[in-house]
Motif scaffolding. Structure first.
Motif, PDB file in Angstrom:
ATOM      1  N   SER A   1       0.787  -1.084  -0.065  1.00  0.00           N
ATOM      2  CA  SER A   1      -0.012   0.075  -0.055  1.00  0.00           C
ATOM      3  C   SER A   1       0.904   1.300   0.026  1.00  0.00           C
ATOM      4  N   ASN A   2       0.690   2.334  -0.725  1.00  0.00           N
ATOM      5  CA  ASN A   2       1.254   3.430  -0.868  1.00  0.00           C
ATOM      6  C   ASN A   2       0.535   4.743  -0.914  1.00  0.00           C
ATOM      7  N   SER A   3       0.743   5.795  -0.574  1.00  0.00           N
ATOM      8  CA  SER A   3       0.119   7.015  -0.834  1.00  0.00           C
ATOM      9  C   SER A   3       0.999   7.963  -1.115  1.00  0.00           C
TER      10      SER A   3
ATOM     11  N   ALA B   1      -1.102  11.324  -2.373  1.00  0.00           N
ATOM     12  CA  ALA B   1      -1.918  12.482  -2.315  1.00  0.00           C
ATOM     13  C   ALA B   1      -1.941  13.108  -0.786  1.00  0.00           C
ATOM     14  N   GLN B   2      -1.783  12.326   0.189  1.00  0.00           N
ATOM     15  CA  GLN B   2      -1.853  13.126   1.475  1.00  0.00           C
ATOM     16  C   GLN B   2      -0.743  14.081   1.688  1.00  0.00           C
TER      17      GLN B   2
ATOM     18  N   HIS C   1       2.404   7.355   3.967  1.00  0.00           N
ATOM     19  CA  HIS C   1       2.999   6.255   4.299  1.00  0.00           C
ATOM     20  C   HIS C   1       2.913   5.130   3.159  1.00  0.00           C
TER      21      HIS C   1
END
Lengths: 172, 298
Positions: B118-120, B122-123, B127
Motif C-alpha cells: 500500500s502506498n499513498s 496524495a496525503q 506512508h
C-alpha cells in the motif's frame, strides 16, 4: 427490521471497500472522492442519535486504519453524525419527518435530499481537509480541495443513491 | 435519584458524542509521534495488510514492464562501475599492503527485498506499507530504498508487515550531501508535488550546479553513505536565515513504487544506544536527524 440491518451492513461493507481505493485518488491533485458517508446519510431518520454516532465513528475508524490517517476520518464522521439530525430537520418536508424513513431522493424529494446531502458533504470535506492541512500553510489549496472534493463526492453520492433506492423498495 | 438517571439518559447523546470526539482527537494527536504507535491502528495490522497484500499481488504486475527496463539500465550502469572499480582496486593493491583495505566497512549492512502493498502520495503525511515484518528481522528506524533512491524509514512493524514513513512526509528528514562537493544539508518534503523535495540547511557558500547528484551523507545509521536520492533542479524559495535551499528531483518515482529493499544494519542497536546515552532528553523521532543537523550548524 432484520432486512434493514442486513441492507446497511452490506451497503457499509461495499462503500468502505470503495472508499479505501478512493482515498488513494486525488483527481487533478484537488478532488478526492468521498462515498462512504452516504451510509450515514441514509440511516433511518428515527434512529437514536447514539447509534448514528457509533456507526459513523466506527466507519471513520475503518477508513483511518486503512489509510494511515488515525483519528482524521473518525473525528470528521463523529461531527457529521452530530450534525445530521438538525440538517435533516431543516430540509425534509414536515409531513415525513418522524416516521422510520430512510433519507433518499425517492423518499424526500430530489431537491430536499440534494440540499441535505450537499450541506453534509461540504461540511465533511471542510472538516477533513482542515484537519489534514493543520500543519501546512497553503490555505487557498485547502479551500480548492474542499470545493472540488465536495463537488465530485456529490455527483457520486447522488449516483449511488439512485442505484440503491429506486423508490419501489427494491434496488441494490 | 430517578430524576438524575433520567437526566443522564436524556442527555446521553452528548456523552457519546464527547467520548468519540475525544477518542478521535487522542488518535489524531498520537499519530504525530512516529515510532511509538500501536501497530493495530495502522495499515500494517493483520487485516488491512492481508487485504492490501491481495490487492498488491494483482496490481504489482501492472508496472513490471517499465520496472524491468529500469532494472536493465541500472544493471548495465552497475556492471560498468564494477569493471571500473575492479581495475582500480587491482592497481591500488599493488601499491599498498593488504591490511589497508577495510573489508568490514559495508559488511554490517544487509539489503532485504520487500514488496509494497500500500502506498499513498496524495496525503500531506504519506506512508508506505510493505510485506515484511518483525519475523523477517525488520525493526523501526531502518532505512528503505528502491532502485531509484531513498524511499523512507520503517515506523512500526507487525509480524509480516511494516509501515514505512515515506520520504513524502514532513515527519522525517534525511541527512544528505552533494555528491561531488560534499556540502551537506537536510532533505525534507513539505507537501505539494510528490516528485520534488527540498534540500535545506546548506551553508551559505555552497557551490552547486543544476544536475548535481544528491546522496545520503551517512551521518545517521539508517542509510549508509552514498545512496542516491535525486538530482538538483534549481534553487528553492528564498529564506531569510541565509541558508541555501535547493529543489531536488527525487530519484524514487513514488507514484509507481512496487519493489523496495530494507537496509538492515547489524550495528544500529549499538549506535542507537550510544546516541541515546549522549542525548538523554532528545525527542526520539528527530534523534537521527538531530545528530546530523547538530553537525551541520557549527
Amino acid at each position: 427490521m432484520t432486512k434493514t440491518v442486513i441492507h446497511f451492513i452490506i451497503l457499509a461493507a461495499v462503500l468502505l471497500m470503495v472508499q479505501v481505493v478512493c482515498n488513494k485518488i486525488m483527481l487533478l491533485g484537488l478532488a478526492m472522492p468521498i462515498v462512504f458517508i452516504y451510509v450515514i446519510y441514509r440511516l433511518p431518520a428515527s434512529l437514536h442519535v447514539n447509534w448514528v454516532l457509533t456507526v459513523a465513528f466506527l466507519m471513520g475508524l475503518v477508513v483511518d486504519v486503512f489509510n494511515d490517517t488515525p483519528g482524521m476520518n473518525a473525528l470528521s464522521c463523529t461531527l457529521l453524525a452530530a450534525l445530521r439530525r438538525p440538517v435533516f430537520r431543516a430540509y425534509a418536508p414536515r409531513d415525513i419527518q418522524e416516521d422510520g424513513l430512510l433519507p433518499s431522493m425517492a423518499a424526500m424529494g430530489t431537491g430536499a435530499f440534494f440540499k441535505y446531502a450537499l450541506t453534509l458533504t461540504l461540511f465533511y470535506a471542510a472538516v477533513l481537509f482542515l484537519i489534514q492541512a493543520f500543519t501546512l500553510r497553503d490555505w487557498l489549496l485547502t479551500v480548492e480541495r474542499i470545493a472540488a472534493s465536495a463537488a465530485l463526492s456529490m455527483v457520486l453520492i447522488l449516483g449511488i443513491d439512485s442505484l440503491v433506492d429506486t423508490g419501489h423498495g427494491e434496488g441494490l | 435519584m430517578k430524576n438524575l438517571i433520567d437526566f443522564f439518559l436524556r442527555h446521553s447523546a452528548w456523552a457519546v458524542f464527547l467520548l468519540y470526539a475525544v477518542l478521535s482527537v487522542v488518535m489524531l494527536v498520537g499519530s504525530r509521534n512516529p515510532y511509538q504507535q500501536s501497530v493495530w491502528l495502522t495499515s500494517a495490522n493483520a487485516v488491512s495488510s492481508t487485504v492490501y497484500g491481495a490487492l498488491g499481488y494483482v496490481t504489482g504486475y501492472f508496472n513490471l514492464h517499465s520496472i524491468n527496463a529500469d532494472l536493465e539500465q541500472r544493471n548495465a550502469t552497475l556492471e560498468m562501475e564494477l569493471v571500473d572499480l575492479r581495475s582500480q582496486l587491482r592497481q591500488l593493491r599493488l601499491q599498498l599492503p593488504d591490511s589497508t583495505f577495510d573489508q568490514q566497512a559495508l559488511a554490517s549492512y544487509r539489503l532485504l527485498p520487500a514488496l509494497v502493498i500500500s502506498n499513498s502520495i496524495a496525503q500531506t503525511h504519506n506512508h508506505v506499507t510493505i510485506d515484511r515484518g518483525s519475523a523477517d528481522g525488520l525493526q523501526p528506524q531502518m532505512g528503505v530504498v528502491d532502485r531509484g533512491g531513498v524511499v523512507g524509514v520503517v515506523e512500526v512493524t507487525s509480524a509480516h508487515a511494516a509501515r514505512v514513513i515515506s520520504l513524502l512526509n514532513p515527519d522525517i528528514s534525511v541527512s544528505c550531501k552533494l555528491k561531488d562537493s560534499d556540502y551537506f544539508g537536510r532533505l525534507i518534503w513539505e507537501g505539494g508535488d510528490p516528485r520534488f523535495a527540498t534540500l535545506d540547511q546548506l551553508p551559505k557558500h555552497t557551490v552547486y550546479e543544476v544536475g548535481d547528484t544528491v546522496v545520503t551523507s551517512g551521518f545517521s545509521d539508517m542509510f549508509p553513505e552514498g545512496i542516491r536520492v535525486g538530482v538538483v533542479t534549481g534553487k528553492a524559495h528564498e529564506v531569510s536565515a541565509g541558508d541555501v535551499q535547493l529543489q531536488v528531483k527525487l530519484g524514487t518515482d513514488f507514484s509507481r513504487l512496487s519493489e523496495v529493499r530494507v537496509i538492515v544494519n547489524s550495528r544500529s542497536a549499538e549506535l542507537r544506544s550510544l546516541n541515546s546515552d549522549s542525548l538523554p532528553n532528545n525527542d526520539k523521532k528527530r534523534q537521527a536527524d538531530a545528530n546530523s543537523s547538530k553537525l551541520s550548524r557549527p
